[in-house]
Design a protein around this motif. Structure first.
Motif, PDB file in Angstrom:
ATOM      1  N   ILE A  53       0.789  -1.097  -0.045  1.00  0.00           N
ATOM      2  CA  ILE A  53      -0.024  -0.012  -0.001  1.00  0.00           C
ATOM      3  C   ILE A  53       0.851   1.297  -0.021  1.00  0.00           C
ATOM      4  O   ILE A  53       0.638   2.166  -0.775  1.00  0.00           O
ATOM      5  N   GLU A  54       1.755   1.365   0.839  1.00  0.00           N
ATOM      6  CA  GLU A  54       2.779   2.222   0.701  1.00  0.00           C
ATOM      7  C   GLU A  54       3.493   2.717  -0.490  1.00  0.00           C
ATOM      8  O   GLU A  54       3.700   3.764  -0.671  1.00  0.00           O
ATOM      9  N   PHE A  55       3.714   1.638  -1.311  1.00  0.00           N
ATOM     10  CA  PHE A  55       4.429   1.746  -2.508  1.00  0.00           C
ATOM     11  C   PHE A  55       3.625   2.116  -3.549  1.00  0.00           C
ATOM     12  O   PHE A  55       3.678   3.162  -4.527  1.00  0.00           O
ATOM     13  N   ILE A  56       2.203   1.640  -3.842  1.00  0.00           N
ATOM     14  CA  ILE A  56       1.343   1.680  -4.952  1.00  0.00           C
ATOM     15  C   ILE A  56       0.329   2.695  -4.565  1.00  0.00           C
ATOM     16  O   ILE A  56      -0.250   3.252  -5.546  1.00  0.00           O
ATOM     17  N   GLY A  57      -0.145   2.833  -3.283  1.00  0.00           N
ATOM     18  CA  GLY A  57      -1.063   3.846  -3.086  1.00  0.00           C
ATOM     19  C   GLY A  57      -2.677   3.160  -3.508  1.00  0.00           C
ATOM     20  O   GLY A  57      -3.389   3.881  -3.367  1.00  0.00           O
ATOM     21  N   TYR A  58      -2.633   1.734  -3.505  1.00  0.00           N
ATOM     22  CA  TYR A  58      -4.045   1.368  -3.831  1.00  0.00           C
ATOM     23  C   TYR A  58      -4.636   0.273  -2.453  1.00  0.00           C
ATOM     24  O   TYR A  58      -3.491  -0.207  -1.884  1.00  0.00           O
ATOM     25  N   ASN A  59      -5.682   0.289  -2.143  1.00  0.00           N
ATOM     26  CA  ASN A  59      -6.095  -0.647  -1.315  1.00  0.00           C
ATOM     27  C   ASN A  59      -5.912  -2.161  -1.680  1.00  0.00           C
ATOM     28  O   ASN A  59      -6.435  -2.527  -2.545  1.00  0.00           O
ATOM     29  N   THR A  60      -5.344  -2.908  -0.626  1.00  0.00           N
ATOM     30  CA  THR A  60      -5.354  -4.202  -0.997  1.00  0.00           C
ATOM     31  C   THR A  60      -6.374  -5.278  -0.691  1.00  0.00           C
ATOM     32  O   THR A  60      -6.364  -6.527  -0.492  1.00  0.00           O
ATOM     33  N   ALA A  61      -7.550  -4.730   0.111  1.00  0.00           N
ATOM     34  CA  ALA A  61      -8.489  -5.381   0.624  1.00  0.00           C
ATOM     35  C   ALA A  61      -8.282  -6.263   1.872  1.00  0.00           C
ATOM     36  O   ALA A  61      -9.169  -7.249   2.237  1.00  0.00           O
ATOM     37  N   ILE A  62      -7.190  -5.995   2.378  1.00  0.00           N
ATOM     38  CA  ILE A  62      -6.859  -6.602   3.577  1.00  0.00           C
ATOM     39  C   ILE A  62      -7.117  -6.071   4.599  1.00  0.00           C
ATOM     40  O   ILE A  62      -6.636  -4.648   5.121  1.00  0.00           O
ATOM     41  N   VAL A  63      -7.898  -6.549   5.720  1.00  0.00           N
ATOM     42  CA  VAL A  63      -8.450  -5.844   6.916  1.00  0.00           C
ATOM     43  C   VAL A  63      -7.247  -5.644   7.816  1.00  0.00           C
ATOM     44  O   VAL A  63      -6.481  -6.569   7.985  1.00  0.00           O
ATOM     45  N   GLY A  64      -7.272  -4.651   8.377  1.00  0.00           N
ATOM     46  CA  GLY A  64      -6.167  -4.363   9.359  1.00  0.00           C
ATOM     47  C   GLY A  64      -5.403  -3.135   8.905  1.00  0.00           C
ATOM     48  O   GLY A  64      -4.444  -2.791   9.494  1.00  0.00           O
ATOM     49  N   THR A  65      -5.244  -3.120   7.669  1.00  0.00           N
ATOM     50  CA  THR A  65      -4.069  -2.253   7.047  1.00  0.00           C
ATOM     51  C   THR A  65      -4.156  -0.874   7.228  1.00  0.00           C
ATOM     52  O   THR A  65      -3.397   0.077   7.461  1.00  0.00           O
ATOM     53  N   GLU A  66      -5.560  -0.303   7.379  1.00  0.00           N
ATOM     54  CA  GLU A  66      -5.805   1.095   7.470  1.00  0.00           C
ATOM     55  C   GLU A  66      -5.228   1.684   8.710  1.00  0.00           C
ATOM     56  O   GLU A  66      -4.575   2.547   8.945  1.00  0.00           O
ATOM     57  N   ALA A  67      -5.473   0.798   9.901  1.00  0.00           N
ATOM     58  CA  ALA A  67      -5.064   1.236  11.000  1.00  0.00           C
ATOM     59  C   ALA A  67      -3.661   1.400  11.060  1.00  0.00           C
ATOM     60  O   ALA A  67      -2.767   2.113  11.648  1.00  0.00           O
ATOM     61  N   LYS A  68      -2.936   0.305  10.506  1.00  0.00           N
ATOM     62  CA  LYS A  68      -1.492   0.302  10.430  1.00  0.00           C
ATOM     63  C   LYS A  68      -0.803   1.524   9.514  1.00  0.00           C
ATOM     64  O   LYS A  68       0.066   2.000   9.964  1.00  0.00           O
ATOM     65  N   ALA A  69      -1.795   1.876   8.503  1.00  0.00           N
ATOM     66  CA  ALA A  69      -1.327   3.052   7.817  1.00  0.00           C
ATOM     67  C   ALA A  69      -1.591   4.243   8.380  1.00  0.00           C
ATOM     68  O   ALA A  69      -0.631   5.017   8.389  1.00  0.00           O
ATOM     69  N   LYS A  70      -2.528   4.289   9.272  1.00  0.00           N
ATOM     70  CA  LYS A  70      -2.668   5.676  10.232  1.00  0.00           C
ATOM     71  C   LYS A  70      -1.288   5.809  11.259  1.00  0.00           C
ATOM     72  O   LYS A  70      -0.743   6.707  11.332  1.00  0.00           O
ATOM     73  N   ALA A  71      -1.107   4.486  11.744  1.00  0.00           N
ATOM     74  CA  ALA A  71      -0.087   4.543  12.625  1.00  0.00           C
ATOM     75  C   ALA A  71       1.424   4.873  12.005  1.00  0.00           C
ATOM     76  O   ALA A  71       2.005   5.387  12.516  1.00  0.00           O
ATOM     77  N   ALA A  72       1.588   4.106  10.881  1.00  0.00           N
ATOM     78  CA  ALA A  72       2.807   4.525  10.111  1.00  0.00           C
ATOM     79  C   ALA A  72       2.809   6.152   9.598  1.00  0.00           C
ATOM     80  O   ALA A  72       3.800   6.404   9.014  1.00  0.00           O
ATOM     81  N   GLY A  73       1.841   6.847   9.618  1.00  0.00           N
ATOM     82  CA  GLY A  73       1.897   8.304   9.191  1.00  0.00           C
ATOM     83  C   GLY A  73       1.608   8.232   7.746  1.00  0.00           C
ATOM     84  O   GLY A  73       1.821   9.351   7.150  1.00  0.00           O
ATOM     85  N   LEU A  74       1.190   7.473   7.039  1.00  0.00           N
ATOM     86  CA  LEU A  74       0.935   7.488   5.515  1.00  0.00           C
ATOM     87  C   LEU A  74       0.127   8.527   5.194  1.00  0.00           C
ATOM     88  O   LEU A  74      -1.106   8.751   5.966  1.00  0.00           O
ATOM     89  N   LYS A  75       0.116   9.366   4.172  1.00  0.00           N
ATOM     90  CA  LYS A  75      -0.680  10.795   3.819  1.00  0.00           C
ATOM     91  C   LYS A  75      -1.529  10.322   2.847  1.00  0.00           C
ATOM     92  O   LYS A  75      -1.999   9.453   2.143  1.00  0.00           O
ATOM     93  N   TYR A  76      -2.929  11.116   3.054  1.00  0.00           N
ATOM     94  CA  TYR A  76      -3.976  11.072   1.947  1.00  0.00           C
ATOM     95  C   TYR A  76      -4.576   9.877   1.861  1.00  0.00           C
ATOM     96  O   TYR A  76      -4.884   9.057   0.986  1.00  0.00           O
TER      97      TYR A  76
END
Length: 401
Positions: free
Chosen positions: A339-362
């Motif tokens: 997700i960090e590399f391509i910027g598309y949703n992988t449909a895997i549950v739990g990645t959104e919380a991890k993305a927020k924690a990692a500080g991914l933008k937009y």
């Protein structure tokens, strides 16, 4: 009963005369005579300059567990995976990964058809509507779900799609949609719908508008704006679509640009209004100096839902390693790297919380609301596909004129 050769002709174009964009998965589909023409050029390279054959490893050598073997060959879209995913997989499970790339589903399919099960590729990445015809023509291996325990991590909303009920041949890699970005310093009114896009393109953004260099996304501008099925085969509707896009919209278009965000158009300030895929638009926001100047819109009343998929090629030399890799990337932590590399949703549950924690933008450009997802529509390979190509070509000629 439909002959299998007819099914293949519907999947593979007679010619790939133009470069097909990453998301141009229905581009260039044409009629009869496809297989002989493409079988001869089955070694054409993808955007990365690959020869089309398994190539240099992206990870260190390792003998790996005996049951997985020492290698894995992935045939996919160019620059479509985080290199860390492959090196981490090799480090964890052993198989050394080689990557080859292609620019379109038809190019990938032509290679598999010409190889007749001896391509040497293990994993391929078809877009949803291509899966049933590929399976019917014995180009894909059935997945062993017992070897994919991480299937439990998927959001079920993206499983069991019409093109592959029960996910016998494919599981989601990632998904996305199509919207637009506009410069709020030049278009000051609120923009929420495709009708807003079409109106602005012919007024405030005239001569400063880019649209996707993809026939289906282009005709989607008309059909989505008119709240009509964008996969219609009704000839009257297609003629009305062509009349509007070619005669009215095309003269206002500056460029047919598949990548206005990551390709540099947005960061360079070349456009006032841009039709874009969400991941590419996000790359533009990350690159532009003053991001607050622009606004992203996933417009109503509908837009495109595409899903690319992990599949295993028929005749794959390392099917166990292929299953192991697919299962590996379905882990939320590993999925986050993608997700960090391509910027598309992988449909895997739990990645959104991890993305927020990692500080991914937009993140709103990656994770849509349920209401937004409910408005998205899948594409199709049908008798109108070649008409879409003709409409795009006519619009390009009109814009150039």
């Amino acid at each position: 009963m439909t002959d299998s050769s007819d099914q293949i002709r519907a999947l593979v174009p007679t010619t790939l005369a133009r470069h097909i964009s990453r998301r141009g998965f229905l581009t260039g589909l044409a009629a009869a005579g496809a297989i002989p023409a493409l079988a001869a050029c089955g070694g054409s390279s993808g955007s990365s300059g690959s020869s089309g054959q398994p190539s240099a490893s992206s990870g260190p050598a390792s003998s790996g567990p005996a049951q997985l073997g020492s290698s894995l060959s992935v045939y996919t879209w160019g620059a479509y995976d985080n290199p860390k995913t492959f090196t981490n997989f090799t480090g964890a499970l052993g198989p050394k990964v080689s990557i080859s790339s292609y620019d379109s589903n038809p190019e990938m399919i032509a290679k598999l058809v010409s190889a007749k099960g001896t391509s040497g590729y293990d994993i391929v990445v078809p877009t949803g509507p291509y899966v049933p015809q590929m399976a019917a023509n014995h180009l894909l291996m059935e997945l062993d779900h017992a070897k994919l325990p991480n299937l439990k991590n998927y959001d079920p909303a993206y499983l069991d799609k019409p093109w592959d009920r029960g996910n016998k041949y494919s599981v989601p890699k990632d998904w996305g949609s199509t919207g637009f970005v506009y410069d709020t310093t030049k278009i000051t009114r609120p923009m929420k719908t495709w009708n807003d896009f079409l109106a602005a393109a012919q007024n405030e953004a005239s001569g400063q508008t880019s649209v996707l260099d993809d026939p289906d996304e282009f005709v989607g501008l008309y059909f989505f704006a008119h709240d009509m099925s964008w996969t219609t085969t009704n000839q009257s509707d297609l003629k009305k679509c062509q009349a509007f896009l070619v005669d009215k919209l095309a003269p206002h278009i500056k460029k047919f640009d598949a990548y206005p965000g990551s390709g540099g158009g947005m960061p360079k300030g070349e456009y006032t209004l841009m039709q874009a895929w969400n991941g590419d638009a996000r790359q533009g926001f990350l690159a532009v100096k003053n991001a607050s100047q622009y606004k992203w819109v996933l417009p109503g009343p509908a837009s495109h839902l595409w899903i690319d998929n992990w599949s295993i090629a028929a005749g794959a030399p390392h099917p166990d390693a292929a299953h192991a890799f697919i299962n590996y990337v379905l882990d939320p932590g590993h999925s986050l790297l993608e997700i960090e590399f391509i910027g598309y949703n992988t449909a895997i549950v739990g990645t959104e919380a991890k993305a927020k924690a990692a500080g991914l933008k937009y993140l709103d450009m990656i994770y849509f609301t349920k209401a937004q997802v409910a408005e998205l529509q899948s594409g199709a390979v049908n008798s109108a596909t070649q008409t879409h190509v003709s409409i795009l070509n006519a619009a390009k000629a009109a814009a150039a004129g």
